[in-house]
Design a protein around this motif. Structure first.
Motif, PDB file in Angstrom:
ATOM      1  N   ASP A   1       0.870  -1.174   0.000  1.00 32.30           N
ATOM      2  CA  ASP A   1       0.000   0.000   0.000  1.00 32.30           C
ATOM      3  C   ASP A   1       0.905   1.222   0.000  1.00 32.30           C
ATOM      4  O   ASP A   1       1.724   1.356  -0.907  1.00 32.30           O
ATOM      5  CB  ASP A   1      -1.020  -0.036   1.141  1.00 32.30           C
ATOM      6  CG  ASP A   1      -0.388  -0.253   2.498  1.00 32.30           C
ATOM      7  OD1 ASP A   1      -0.092   0.742   3.158  1.00 32.30           O
ATOM      8  OD2 ASP A   1      -0.200  -1.426   2.891  1.00 32.30           O
ATOM      9  N   SER A   2       0.850   2.090   0.979  1.00 33.73           N
ATOM     10  CA  SER A   2       1.687   3.294   0.923  1.00 33.73           C
ATOM     11  C   SER A   2       3.164   2.992   1.141  1.00 33.73           C
ATOM     12  O   SER A   2       4.004   3.866   0.927  1.00 33.73           O
ATOM     13  CB  SER A   2       1.212   4.318   1.966  1.00 33.73           C
ATOM     14  OG  SER A   2       1.315   3.790   3.266  1.00 33.73           O
ATOM     15  N   ASP A   3       3.502   1.758   1.538  1.00 33.26           N
ATOM     16  CA  ASP A   3       4.918   1.428   1.694  1.00 33.26           C
ATOM     17  C   ASP A   3       5.621   1.285   0.343  1.00 33.26           C
ATOM     18  O   ASP A   3       6.836   1.066   0.306  1.00 33.26           O
ATOM     19  CB  ASP A   3       5.119   0.169   2.535  1.00 33.26           C
ATOM     20  CG  ASP A   3       4.374  -1.026   1.986  1.00 33.26           C
ATOM     21  OD1 ASP A   3       3.493  -0.833   1.141  1.00 33.26           O
ATOM     22  OD2 ASP A   3       4.673  -2.151   2.420  1.00 33.26           O
ATOM     23  N   TRP A   4       4.868   1.397  -0.764  1.00 31.31           N
ATOM     24  CA  TRP A   4       5.524   1.378  -2.069  1.00 31.31           C
ATOM     25  C   TRP A   4       6.483   2.554  -2.215  1.00 31.31           C
ATOM     26  O   TRP A   4       7.408   2.503  -3.017  1.00 31.31           O
ATOM     27  CB  TRP A   4       4.498   1.405  -3.192  1.00 31.31           C
ATOM     28  CG  TRP A   4       3.732   2.688  -3.308  1.00 31.31           C
ATOM     29  CD1 TRP A   4       2.619   3.039  -2.625  1.00 31.31           C
ATOM     30  CD2 TRP A   4       4.046   3.802  -4.156  1.00 31.31           C
ATOM     31  NE1 TRP A   4       2.202   4.303  -2.979  1.00 31.31           N
ATOM     32  CE2 TRP A   4       3.055   4.792  -3.926  1.00 31.31           C
ATOM     33  CE3 TRP A   4       5.035   4.055  -5.089  1.00 31.31           C
ATOM     34  CZ2 TRP A   4       3.052   6.013  -4.589  1.00 31.31           C
ATOM     35  CZ3 TRP A   4       5.036   5.272  -5.753  1.00 31.31           C
ATOM     36  CH2 TRP A   4       4.055   6.229  -5.502  1.00 31.31           C
ATOM     37  N   THR A   5       6.286   3.625  -1.391  1.00 30.02           N
ATOM     38  CA  THR A   5       7.186   4.782  -1.488  1.00 30.02           C
ATOM     39  C   THR A   5       8.617   4.418  -1.130  1.00 30.02           C
ATOM     40  O   THR A   5       9.558   4.874  -1.777  1.00 30.02           O
ATOM     41  CB  THR A   5       6.709   5.914  -0.567  1.00 30.02           C
ATOM     42  OG1 THR A   5       6.561   5.393   0.769  1.00 30.02           O
ATOM     43  CG2 THR A   5       5.383   6.471  -1.041  1.00 30.02           C
TER      44      THR A   5
ATOM     45  N   VAL B   1       9.572   3.149  -4.908  1.00 30.78           N
ATOM     46  CA  VAL B   1       9.939   4.444  -5.478  1.00 30.78           C
ATOM     47  C   VAL B   1      11.341   4.869  -5.056  1.00 30.78           C
ATOM     48  O   VAL B   1      12.198   5.178  -5.895  1.00 30.78           O
ATOM     49  CB  VAL B   1       8.907   5.524  -5.077  1.00 30.78           C
ATOM     50  CG1 VAL B   1       9.372   6.898  -5.546  1.00 30.78           C
ATOM     51  CG2 VAL B   1       7.559   5.199  -5.664  1.00 30.78           C
ATOM     52  N   LEU B   2      11.585   4.905  -3.728  1.00 27.72           N
ATOM     53  CA  LEU B   2      12.871   5.431  -3.250  1.00 27.72           C
ATOM     54  C   LEU B   2      14.071   4.642  -3.770  1.00 27.72           C
ATOM     55  O   LEU B   2      15.081   5.253  -4.155  1.00 27.72           O
ATOM     56  CB  LEU B   2      12.869   5.474  -1.719  1.00 27.72           C
ATOM     57  CG  LEU B   2      11.954   6.526  -1.083  1.00 27.72           C
ATOM     58  CD1 LEU B   2      12.073   6.490   0.429  1.00 27.72           C
ATOM     59  CD2 LEU B   2      12.288   7.922  -1.602  1.00 27.72           C
ATOM     60  N   PRO B   3      14.049   3.300  -3.803  1.00 28.85           N
ATOM     61  CA  PRO B   3      15.207   2.597  -4.387  1.00 28.85           C
ATOM     62  C   PRO B   3      15.463   2.986  -5.837  1.00 28.85           C
ATOM     63  O   PRO B   3      16.617   3.136  -6.243  1.00 28.85           O
ATOM     64  CB  PRO B   3      14.811   1.117  -4.259  1.00 28.85           C
ATOM     65  CG  PRO B   3      13.867   1.075  -3.122  1.00 28.85           C
ATOM     66  CD  PRO B   3      13.089   2.338  -3.209  1.00 28.85           C
ATOM     67  N   ARG B   4      14.410   3.150  -6.608  1.00 22.67           N
ATOM     68  CA  ARG B   4      14.597   3.521  -8.018  1.00 22.67           C
ATOM     69  C   ARG B   4      15.085   4.960  -8.148  1.00 22.67           C
ATOM     70  O   ARG B   4      15.938   5.250  -8.996  1.00 22.67           O
ATOM     71  CB  ARG B   4      13.287   3.314  -8.778  1.00 22.67           C
ATOM     72  CG  ARG B   4      13.030   1.825  -9.056  1.00 22.67           C
ATOM     73  CD  ARG B   4      11.597   1.523  -9.405  1.00 22.67           C
ATOM     74  NE  ARG B   4      11.424   0.124  -9.765  1.00 22.67           N
ATOM     75  CZ  ARG B   4      11.392  -0.868  -8.877  1.00 22.67           C
ATOM     76  NH1 ARG B   4      11.510  -0.612  -7.588  1.00 22.67           N
ATOM     77  NH2 ARG B   4      11.239  -2.122  -9.277  1.00 22.67           N
ATOM     78  N   VAL B   5      14.557   5.859  -7.332  1.00 24.26           N
ATOM     79  CA  VAL B   5      15.069   7.237  -7.339  1.00 24.26           C
ATOM     80  C   VAL B   5      16.542   7.257  -6.949  1.00 24.26           C
ATOM     81  O   VAL B   5      17.356   7.976  -7.549  1.00 24.26           O
ATOM     82  CB  VAL B   5      14.242   8.116  -6.379  1.00 24.26           C
ATOM     83  CG1 VAL B   5      14.890   9.475  -6.189  1.00 24.26           C
ATOM     84  CG2 VAL B   5      12.819   8.278  -6.900  1.00 24.26           C
ATOM     85  N   GLY B   6      16.900   6.442  -5.961  1.00 28.33           N
ATOM     86  CA  GLY B   6      18.299   6.367  -5.543  1.00 28.33           C
ATOM     87  C   GLY B   6      19.203   5.867  -6.653  1.00 28.33           C
ATOM     88  O   GLY B   6      20.314   6.392  -6.858  1.00 28.33           O
ATOM     89  N   ARG B   7      18.745   4.840  -7.409  1.00 33.98           N
ATOM     90  CA  ARG B   7      19.571   4.317  -8.493  1.00 33.98           C
ATOM     91  C   ARG B   7      19.727   5.327  -9.621  1.00 33.98           C
ATOM     92  O   ARG B   7      20.807   5.470 -10.204  1.00 33.98           O
ATOM     93  CB  ARG B   7      18.965   3.014  -9.009  1.00 33.98           C
ATOM     94  CG  ARG B   7      19.180   1.832  -8.073  1.00 33.98           C
ATOM     95  CD  ARG B   7      18.877   0.515  -8.752  1.00 33.98           C
ATOM     96  NE  ARG B   7      17.450   0.301  -8.924  1.00 33.98           N
ATOM     97  CZ  ARG B   7      16.680  -0.283  -8.023  1.00 33.98           C
ATOM     98  NH1 ARG B   7      17.204  -0.705  -6.877  1.00 33.98           N
ATOM     99  NH2 ARG B   7      15.406  -0.467  -8.254  1.00 33.98           N
ATOM    100  N   VAL B   8      18.645   6.070  -9.934  1.00 34.90           N
ATOM    101  CA  VAL B   8      18.734   7.106 -10.959  1.00 34.90           C
ATOM    102  C   VAL B   8      19.696   8.213 -10.519  1.00 34.90           C
ATOM    103  O   VAL B   8      20.537   8.679 -11.307  1.00 34.90           O
ATOM    104  CB  VAL B   8      17.339   7.694 -11.256  1.00 34.90           C
ATOM    105  CG1 VAL B   8      17.452   8.935 -12.131  1.00 34.90           C
ATOM    106  CG2 VAL B   8      16.460   6.652 -11.929  1.00 34.90           C
ATOM    107  N   ALA B   9      19.594   8.621  -9.243  1.00 34.01           N
ATOM    108  CA  ALA B   9      20.495   9.661  -8.731  1.00 34.01           C
ATOM    109  C   ALA B   9      21.945   9.195  -8.780  1.00 34.01           C
ATOM    110  O   ALA B   9      22.856   9.980  -9.101  1.00 34.01           O
ATOM    111  CB  ALA B   9      20.098  10.027  -7.306  1.00 34.01           C
ATOM    112  N   GLU B  10      22.175   7.927  -8.483  1.00 36.78           N
ATOM    113  CA  GLU B  10      23.545   7.399  -8.526  1.00 36.78           C
ATOM    114  C   GLU B  10      24.105   7.424  -9.945  1.00 36.78           C
ATOM    115  O   GLU B  10      25.255   7.809 -10.169  1.00 36.78           O
ATOM    116  CB  GLU B  10      23.559   5.979  -7.978  1.00 36.78           C
ATOM    117  CG  GLU B  10      24.949   5.366  -7.937  1.00 36.78           C
ATOM    118  CD  GLU B  10      24.943   3.940  -7.433  1.00 36.78           C
ATOM    119  OE1 GLU B  10      26.039   3.374  -7.256  1.00 36.78           O
ATOM    120  OE2 GLU B  10      23.845   3.385  -7.227  1.00 36.78           O
TER     121      GLU B  10
END
Length: 563
Positions: free
Chosen positions: A486-490, A494-503
């Motif tokens: 549910d909201s833990d998808w964030t 989401v956050l792991p993918r944002v982290g990989r893009v930022a890296e």
């Protein structure tokens, strides 16, 4: 006796500290004896008692006894005893110790009469409850424990910041009604909301409770969230914002509970729903509503502990806790089956069960204060409990077809703990005055009226019919081997993918500009070494004359700036 020692909470916490060094039999005596002694102590403290102690310029109140504190203090002691009895068979030294420390700190929080004492116990509950996850030692449990501790300590930081603002602005450390308009009121509100598992702040609960051991989950289910309900009732009674928040809490977890395969996660979602009833009661804020919230906290601790104990017994005896892997246990574990059915009937608010006599108070308070849509939502959620817990848990664990599992009843102490809790659910259901006698305000209420009983039985009958029709039509979600977010998808997606893009972006920038950055860094380091390494100007020994000169120059500069 020092004021901070004159508190039954300290007894349980000290017992938890000494328990690991004791031999097994002595450990069990302490594990069961400390909650009993603490309850006797609590029961004999006169109402309106307060103890005071000085800390810097503040007068702290480590113990404040009134009706609200008494209700939660009583049920917390009972929960500590029941969960201790349930884990008597364990040879662990640390889990019972953490359980007593956790229970003692939660009791200390509900007896605290000031914000500073509340904050101290608030943080101890976070650490002690996280230990119940760490002790299990599994990799997944360790990951969950880190997330859990981060959330719980974050709640403490919000409470500390809000309390600091409140105390600075008002000069008052007392923990009484705060309200959203008070200085720091919103921060304290969110601190309580995190532990009460408000919508979007709730995923720590579904993460942590299923990750603990069979015995640890029972302990976790009893204290943190109900401590937050107490804090909301103390500080934010009558805050109307809590009414839509609580109503939302009673609805949104239902779908996830029906989809969920892990039965302990199903119970965790249902716990969220029941908290919503209490939050609505606090938001209504009348004496009847506060009594309802406190009564439902008492009954919820009992029947939810019973359900977690039954599923924990299944987990211990079979090694499975997922609906797709269970079934056919009713003949092999008849007593556990019976106890689970009683817990399921209680959470579904069957008449003459504990859940009925507490939910009736809240629903009546909502109706009296003319919140019709909220009443409809709570009534639907109450009936829905039969769909996602009352039928699902007993059916998939004990009655679904499965002839592959062979097991027997759990150890005797686990059966006794479940039996006592089931008896309490029945006793409070048949004799609600026993429950009403310990509530914060005098109760003039009769749950067993003809209209109450007929209305509830109609709702339950329609819920059972809806389940049967949906099941036959294939509309009721079948358990599947899947993880439902549910909201833990964030933070899971989401956050792991944002982290990989930022890296990747960082590496690309460094790759393009790395040479220029390297030269700039080398130049900067050279200049720093020129001044600060062993031969640099700042490392030399200066003569006394130069030092006096610089002191005089700095003094002149200071005088000019001052005038």
């Amino acid at each position: 006796m020092p004021a901070w020692l004159n508190n039954p909470a300290v007894l349980l916490m000290l017992a938890g500290c000494v328990l690991p060094v004791l031999p097994y039999r002595a450990r069990m005596v302490v594990l069961l004896g400390a909650p009993v002694a603490g309850l006797v102590w609590l029961w004999n403290i006169p109402m309106d008692t307060q103890t005071h102690m000085a800390l810097l310029d503040y007068s702290l109140v480590p113990l404040r006894m009134d009706g609200l504190a008494f209700t939660f203090g009583v049920i917390f002691h009972i929960a500590a005893f029941i969960s201790g009895l349930y884990m008597v068979h364990t040879r662990s030294r640390l889990e019972p110790a953490a359980a007593l420390l956790y229970a003692g700190s939660a009791i200390g929080a509900v007896l605290a009469g000031d914000l500073i004492t509340l904050f101290l116990f608030w943080e101890v509950t976070a650490i002690a409850s996280a230990l119940l996850l760490v002790i299990r030692g599994l990799r997944d449990a360790m990951i969950v424990a880190r997330r859990y501790l981060l959330v719980q300590v974050g709640s403490g930081l919000l409470l500390m910041a809000g309390a600091a603002i409140h105390i600075e602005a008002t000069g008052d450390v007392a923990f009484n009604h705060i309200g959203l308009d008070s200085p720091g009121g919103w921060l304290i509100f969110f601190a309580f909301g995190v532990k009460a598992a408000f919508p979007l702040l709730h995923n720590w609960l579904q993460d942590a409770y299923p990750a603990a051991s069979a015995t640890g989950t029972v302990v976790l289910s009893a204290f943190t969230t109900k401590m937050a309900i107490y804090a909301l009732a103390r500080g934010y009674a009558g805050t109307e914002l809590l009414i839509p928040i609580g109503a939302t809490m009673t609805l949104f977890p239902i779908l996830y509970a029906m989809l969920e395969n892990d039965l302990r996660r199903v119970l965790s979602y249902s716990l969220n729903v029941q908290l919503g009833f209490m939050v609505v009661g606090v938001g209504i804020g009348t004496q009847l509503a506060i009594n309802g919230a406190a009564a439902h906290a008492v009954t919820h601790i009992l029947y939810k502990a019973l359900l977690f104990m039954a599923i924990g017994a299944v987990l211990r005896q079979t090694g499975h806790v997922r609906a797709t892997e269970l079934g056919g246990l009713a003949r092999q574990m008849p007593w556990t089956t019976a106890f689970c059915v009683i817990g399921a009937a209680s959470i579904s608010a069957f008449p003459f069960m504990a859940g009925f006599v507490s939910k009736s108070l809240i629903l009546s308070a909502v109706a009296h204060e003319h919140w019709p849509w909220t009443w409809i939502v709570l009534t639907a959620a109450s009936a829905g409990a039969l769909l996602y817990v009352g039928i699902k848990i007993p059916y998939f664990a004990f009655f679904a077809p499965n002839d592959q599992i062979r097991c027997k009843e759990p150890p005797r102490n686990m059966q006794i703990a479940m039996g006592l809790t089931a008896a309490a659910c029945l006793l409070l259901g048949f004799f609600p005055t026993l429950l009403y006698s310990i509530l914060p305000y005098p109760v003039d209420y009769q749950p067993y009226t003809f209209s109450h009983i007929v209305t509830q039985m109609q709702l339950l009958a329609f819920s059972a019919l809806a389940f049967w029709l949906a099941w036959r039509a294939g509309l009721y979600p079948r358990p599947k081997r899947a993880v439902h977010l549910d909201s833990d998808w964030t933070y899971r997606w989401v956050l792991p993918r944002v982290g990989r893009v930022a890296e990747r972006l960082y590496r690309a920038v460094i790759g393009k500009l790395g040479g220029g950055f390297g030269q700039l860094t080398a130049l900067g380091m050279a200049r720093l070494r020129l001044r600060y390494d062993g031969t640099g100007v700042m490392s030399r020994t200066w003569g006394t004359g130069w030092m006096v000169l610089w002191v005089a120059i700095l003094l002149v500069v200071y005088l000019l700036a001052y005038y």
